[in-house]
Design an enzyme around this catalytic site. Sequence first.
Site, PDB file in Angstrom:
ATOM      1  CG  HIS A   1      -2.022 -14.292   7.940  1.00  9.89           C
ATOM      2  ND1 HIS A   1      -0.995 -14.897   8.632  1.00  9.89           N
ATOM      3  CD2 HIS A   1      -2.176 -15.014   6.812  1.00  9.89           C
ATOM      4  CE1 HIS A   1      -0.542 -15.929   7.945  1.00  9.89           C
ATOM      5  NE2 HIS A   1      -1.250 -16.023   6.837  1.00  9.89           N
TER       6      HIS A   1
ATOM      7  NE  ARG B   1       4.465  -9.791   2.578  1.00 14.86           N
ATOM      8  CZ  ARG B   1       4.584  -9.446   1.300  1.00 14.86           C
ATOM      9  NH1 ARG B   1       5.755  -9.212   0.796  1.00 14.86           N
ATOM     10  NH2 ARG B   1       3.524  -9.322   0.548  1.00 14.86           N
TER      11      ARG B   1
ATOM     12  NE  ARG C   1      20.105  14.282   0.632  1.00 13.95           N
ATOM     13  CZ  ARG C   1      18.982  13.868   1.221  1.00 13.95           C
ATOM     14  NH1 ARG C   1      18.023  14.723   1.513  1.00 13.95           N
ATOM     15  NH2 ARG C   1      18.809  12.605   1.536  1.00 13.95           N
TER      16      ARG C   1
ATOM     17  N   PRO D   1       0.812  -1.212   0.000  1.00 16.45           N
ATOM     18  CG  PRO D   1      -0.435  -1.387   1.935  1.00 16.45           C
ATOM     19  CD  PRO D   1       0.751  -1.937   1.252  1.00 16.45           C
ATOM     20  CD  GLU D   2       3.978   2.438  -3.767  1.00 16.79           C
ATOM     21  OE1 GLU D   2       4.088   3.518  -4.372  1.00 16.79           O
ATOM     22  OE2 GLU D   2       4.487   1.388  -4.170  1.00 16.79           O
TER      23      GLU D   2
END
Length: 276
Positions: free
Chosen positions: A95, A114, A156, A2-3
């Site tokens: 789960h 997970r 950077r 999920p983003e």
Amino acid sequence: MPELPEVETVRRGLADKLVQARIETVRVSLPKQVKRPQGDARAFSQGLCGRTIQAIDRRGKYLVFTLSGGHWLVAHLGMSGRLLVKSSQALPAAHTHIILTFDRGLALHYQDVRQFGGLALWTEDPYLQAPLAKLGPEPLSDDFTAEGLYQKSRGRKLAVKSFILDQKIIAGVGNIYADEALFRAGLRPRKAAGRLSRKDCQGLHRAICQVLEEGIAAGGSSIRDYVGADGHTGGYQLTHRVYGRKGQACLVCGRPLKSIIVGGRSSVYCPHCQSS
DNA sequence: CCTAACCCCTGCTTGC
DNA sequence: TGCAAGCAGGGGTTAG
């Protein structure tokens, strides 16, 4: 995984069903997924029971439930977390580690194969402290600008891919949308962030906004584990141009897409189309 | 401050 | 077919 678009899709599904709902019971079967107070299922349950959900918002990849009485529930889905609205009678799937039940016969199941995500109970404004306070701008708000991106990138040396995955730079971009945005912007994943021109940053800013908006419109990308709060899969994976397409033909030039590791993350790109 | 390395965790895929 | 190794990866922590 999920983003931002997946979390936003979950948020919308949850908000439809659970705003104004009152928490009646909390059951925790894996205390380590209670992130605050860390591992304390009892305090977590006691802090939640009896409170009403007043709003459900998103910040980056976090979901923030504003509760009655100055409490907040903050969720992060990690890699494989799911928040599913079910009937209060529904049996937990495998789960399922935390279950909240509500008035109106509904329940919220937290599943996480997970176990990288978790739920946190806050008794003070979570936006004022880490991790939320450290997040960079929301990419779909006016706070996210090409010029800001350019300024932050000065000096950077790290790869632009790693740069845009840094949640302090932009909140909510993960591996899928990073690869997709770099493809649209025509940038090599390993290009040093500090070597981006203003024009590069304008293109990158635009590409990030585009892929995130398209992802939300498609209901997110369902690669392995992701489903929305109603259990339905998203559709954006069908539109991916590079992510998960290692070795396949570039949809623009037809040459094979290459996969490399950047900052420890697999990165698929087109060596021809992403030449700068 | 910046960066890289490591850890958490399970299930699917790959290789012998 | 069976088994072990490899891989996926967000974010927190630690080391340099």
